[in-house]
Design a protein around this motif. Structure first.
Motif, PDB file in Angstrom:
ATOM      1  N   ALA A 178     -19.486 138.124 -47.060  1.00 41.97           N
ATOM      2  CA  ALA A 178     -19.364 138.897 -48.299  1.00 41.97           C
ATOM      3  C   ALA A 178     -18.026 138.553 -48.938  1.00 41.97           C
ATOM      4  CB  ALA A 178     -19.442 140.389 -48.005  1.00 41.97           C
ATOM      5  N   GLY A 179     -18.091 137.778 -50.027  1.00 38.79           N
ATOM      6  CA  GLY A 179     -16.877 137.318 -50.682  1.00 38.79           C
ATOM      7  C   GLY A 179     -16.639 135.851 -50.404  1.00 38.79           C
ATOM      8  N   LEU A 180     -16.416 135.072 -51.445  1.00 39.87           N
ATOM      9  CA  LEU A 180     -16.276 133.627 -51.264  1.00 39.87           C
ATOM     10  C   LEU A 180     -14.943 133.145 -51.833  1.00 39.87           C
ATOM     11  CD1 LEU A 180     -18.099 131.560 -49.895  1.00 39.87           C
ATOM     12  CD2 LEU A 180     -19.006 130.940 -52.130  1.00 39.87           C
ATOM     13  N   GLY A 181     -13.885 133.860 -51.426  1.00 41.34           N
ATOM     14  CA  GLY A 181     -12.539 133.403 -51.758  1.00 41.34           C
ATOM     15  C   GLY A 181     -12.065 132.407 -50.716  1.00 41.34           C
ATOM     16  N   GLU A 182     -10.755 132.309 -50.555  1.00 38.69           N
ATOM     17  CA  GLU A 182     -10.168 131.326 -49.633  1.00 38.69           C
ATOM     18  C   GLU A 182     -10.692 131.501 -48.212  1.00 38.69           C
ATOM     19  OE1 GLU A 182      -7.736 128.087 -48.566  1.00 38.69           O
ATOM     20  OE2 GLU A 182      -8.248 128.878 -50.559  1.00 38.69           O
ATOM     21  N   ILE A 183     -10.717 132.724 -47.722  1.00 38.52           N
ATOM     22  CA  ILE A 183     -11.170 132.966 -46.347  1.00 38.52           C
ATOM     23  C   ILE A 183     -12.671 132.740 -46.230  1.00 38.52           C
ATOM     24  CG2 ILE A 183     -11.426 134.706 -44.539  1.00 38.52           C
ATOM     25  CD1 ILE A 183      -8.832 135.974 -45.572  1.00 38.52           C
ATOM     26  N   GLY A 184     -13.435 133.280 -47.171  1.00 43.69           N
ATOM     27  CA  GLY A 184     -14.882 133.130 -47.127  1.00 43.69           C
ATOM     28  C   GLY A 184     -15.317 131.678 -47.146  1.00 43.69           C
ATOM     29  N   ARG A 185     -14.653 130.863 -47.951  1.00 38.46           N
ATOM     30  CA  ARG A 185     -15.006 129.442 -48.020  1.00 38.46           C
ATOM     31  C   ARG A 185     -14.695 128.723 -46.713  1.00 38.46           C
ATOM     32  NH1 ARG A 185     -12.675 129.970 -53.295  1.00 38.46           N
ATOM     33  NH2 ARG A 185     -10.759 128.947 -52.562  1.00 38.46           N
ATOM     34  N   THR A 186     -13.555 129.045 -46.116  1.00 38.18           N
ATOM     35  CA  THR A 186     -13.180 128.413 -44.846  1.00 38.18           C
ATOM     36  C   THR A 186     -14.192 128.754 -43.756  1.00 38.18           C
ATOM     37  OG1 THR A 186     -10.830 128.499 -45.422  1.00 38.18           O
ATOM     38  CG2 THR A 186     -11.370 128.221 -43.090  1.00 38.18           C
ATOM     39  N   VAL A 187     -14.581 130.030 -43.691  1.00 36.60           N
ATOM     40  CA  VAL A 187     -15.547 130.459 -42.678  1.00 36.60           C
ATOM     41  C   VAL A 187     -16.920 129.838 -42.941  1.00 36.60           C
ATOM     42  CG1 VAL A 187     -16.727 132.463 -41.674  1.00 36.60           C
ATOM     43  CG2 VAL A 187     -14.293 132.600 -42.232  1.00 36.60           C
ATOM     44  N   ALA A 188     -17.315 129.781 -44.209  1.00 34.58           N
ATOM     45  CA  ALA A 188     -18.614 129.188 -44.559  1.00 34.58           C
ATOM     46  C   ALA A 188     -18.670 127.725 -44.153  1.00 34.58           C
ATOM     47  CB  ALA A 188     -18.874 129.342 -46.060  1.00 34.58           C
ATOM     48  N   ARG A 189     -17.610 126.983 -44.430  1.00 31.34           N
ATOM     49  CA  ARG A 189     -17.570 125.566 -44.040  1.00 31.34           C
ATOM     50  C   ARG A 189     -17.750 125.413 -42.533  1.00 31.34           C
ATOM     51  NH1 ARG A 189     -12.779 125.250 -47.256  1.00 31.34           N
ATOM     52  NH2 ARG A 189     -13.182 124.375 -49.334  1.00 31.34           N
ATOM     53  N   LYS A 190     -17.024 126.229 -41.782  1.00 31.02           N
ATOM     54  CA  LYS A 190     -17.083 126.107 -40.321  1.00 31.02           C
ATOM     55  C   LYS A 190     -18.466 126.439 -39.794  1.00 31.02           C
ATOM     56  CE  LYS A 190     -15.007 125.172 -36.464  1.00 31.02           C
ATOM     57  NZ  LYS A 190     -14.421 123.832 -36.200  1.00 31.02           N
ATOM     58  N   LEU A 191     -19.080 127.483 -40.336  1.00 32.27           N
ATOM     59  CA  LEU A 191     -20.431 127.846 -39.894  1.00 32.27           C
ATOM     60  C   LEU A 191     -21.427 126.753 -40.267  1.00 32.27           C
ATOM     61  CD1 LEU A 191     -20.446 131.632 -40.812  1.00 32.27           C
ATOM     62  CD2 LEU A 191     -20.751 130.705 -38.512  1.00 32.27           C
ATOM     63  N   ALA A 192     -21.254 126.169 -41.450  1.00 33.64           N
ATOM     64  CA  ALA A 192     -22.168 125.111 -41.888  1.00 33.64           C
ATOM     65  C   ALA A 192     -22.016 123.865 -41.015  1.00 33.64           C
ATOM     66  CB  ALA A 192     -21.912 124.768 -43.354  1.00 33.64           C
ATOM     67  N   GLN A 193     -20.794 123.615 -40.571  1.00 30.60           N
ATOM     68  CA  GLN A 193     -20.561 122.478 -39.682  1.00 30.60           C
ATOM     69  C   GLN A 193     -21.162 122.715 -38.304  1.00 30.60           C
ATOM     70  OE1 GLN A 193     -16.302 122.154 -39.770  1.00 30.60           O
ATOM     71  NE2 GLN A 193     -16.251 121.414 -41.892  1.00 30.60           N
ATOM     72  N   GLY A 194     -21.238 123.994 -37.925  1.00 27.95           N
ATOM     73  CA  GLY A 194     -21.864 124.341 -36.662  1.00 27.95           C
ATOM     74  C   GLY A 194     -20.946 125.052 -35.694  1.00 27.95           C
ATOM     75  N   LEU A 195     -21.287 126.283 -35.343  1.00 25.32           N
ATOM     76  CA  LEU A 195     -20.666 127.027 -34.267  1.00 25.32           C
ATOM     77  C   LEU A 195     -21.779 127.404 -33.298  1.00 25.32           C
ATOM     78  CD1 LEU A 195     -18.134 129.428 -36.070  1.00 25.32           C
ATOM     79  CD2 LEU A 195     -17.571 127.534 -34.542  1.00 25.32           C
ATOM     80  N   PRO A 196     -21.614 127.144 -32.001  1.00 27.45           N
ATOM     81  CA  PRO A 196     -22.699 127.367 -31.042  1.00 27.45           C
ATOM     82  C   PRO A 196     -23.265 128.780 -31.102  1.00 27.45           C
ATOM     83  CG  PRO A 196     -20.898 126.187 -30.007  1.00 27.45           C
ATOM     84  CD  PRO A 196     -20.401 126.602 -31.354  1.00 27.45           C
TER      85      PRO A 196
END
Length: 268
Positions: A9-27
């Motif tokens: 919820a929210g796509l600022g600096e933190i949201g974008r960083t977390v989204a990238r990491k999840l898209a790259q893959g977290l087990p």
């Protein structure tokens, strides 16, 4: 084993960083949905990043996710938390300052089997503070020093006519309890709110806030006196593109998410 569905919820600096990491893959985790105010801007960013993820409204989040990471303005914390907690799901809250006056959200989580998670964020030593709180903590004192631009526009400064522009030396702009600081600086001191929740509460945890033109990082020092230990912790956080937020905050969210499904967890 099915993946745990994570929404942001929210796509600022933190949201974008977390989204990238999840898209790259977290087990064991998958990026399931994003809720954001500006869908057009979010769509453009997702396209540039090559990330496929549905954009949904806040009240639709429980149907898409098992856990929502709150990276949004504190004023909409209730709109993010309430639907998820009522559905017995989890919310990872970064706006810890907004939690302090919202004990009803904790009650809602308790009533429906939901859970509020406050990640370590920009601080260190939460494990030690939480452990000490199982005994008797006598005092928790925190001193925060930030570059002036990291405090500019805070409600307390505006209401009291305190300017941090053009400072040539450090200026103490606030002394008080964590509860008072959370209301006075809602976007600047989520760290002390989280610290108070880990320890002896927002009324007994104290803080000094300094605007310091010599600083290039957000610096926090914590002193804890307890019956089990006395300890001091210091951290200097490199600011992100948002000067109010350190880069390590997003990384702490990713670390907390990783623990959700990890076969090995280190730390309490």
């Amino acid at each position: 084993m099915s993946s745990k569905r994570i929404a942001i919820a929210g796509l600022g600096e933190i949201g974008r960083t977390v989204a990238r990491k999840l898209a790259q893959g977290l087990p064991g985790l998958s990026l399931a949905a994003i809720a954001t105010r500006d869908r057009e801007k979010a769509t453009a960013w997702l396209d540039r990043e090559g990330i496929s993820c549905p954009l949904v409204s806040l009240d639709e989040l429980p149907g898409h996710a098992d856990l929502v990471v709150e990276c949004a303005p504190a004023v909409i914390l209730d709109q993010i938390c309430r639907p998820m907690l009522a559905a017995g799901k989890q919310v990872m809250v970064l706006s810890a300052s907004a939690l302090l006056p919202r004990a009803d959200l904790v009650d809602l989580a308790r009533a429906h089997g939901g859970q509020i998670i406050v990640p370590t964020g920009a601080l260190i030593g939460f494990d030690a503070v939480s452990a000490a709180a199982e005994g008797a903590i006598h005092s928790v004192q925190m001193v925060t020093r930030k570059p002036p631009r990291g405090l500019a526009g805070a409600p307390y400064l505006v209401e009291n006519g305190i300017s941090v522009e053009g400072l040539t030396s450090a200026l103490c702009v606030f002394r008080g309890s964590a509860r008072e600081a959370a209301a006075a600086f809602p976007a600047n001191v989520n760290v002390v709110a989280a610290l108070s929740l880990a320890g002896i509460g927002p009324d007994r945890t104290t803080i000094e806030i300094w605007a310091d033109p010599a600083m290039t990082r957000n610096c926090h020092q914590i002193r804890v006196e307890a019956d089990s230990a006395s300890f001091t912790m210091s951290i200097e956080n490199v600011p992100s593109e948002n000067p109010r937020t350190g880069r390590i905050t997003a990384l702490s969210v990713i670390a907390a998410l990783r623990k959700q499904t990890s076969p090995l967890q280190v730390g309490t």
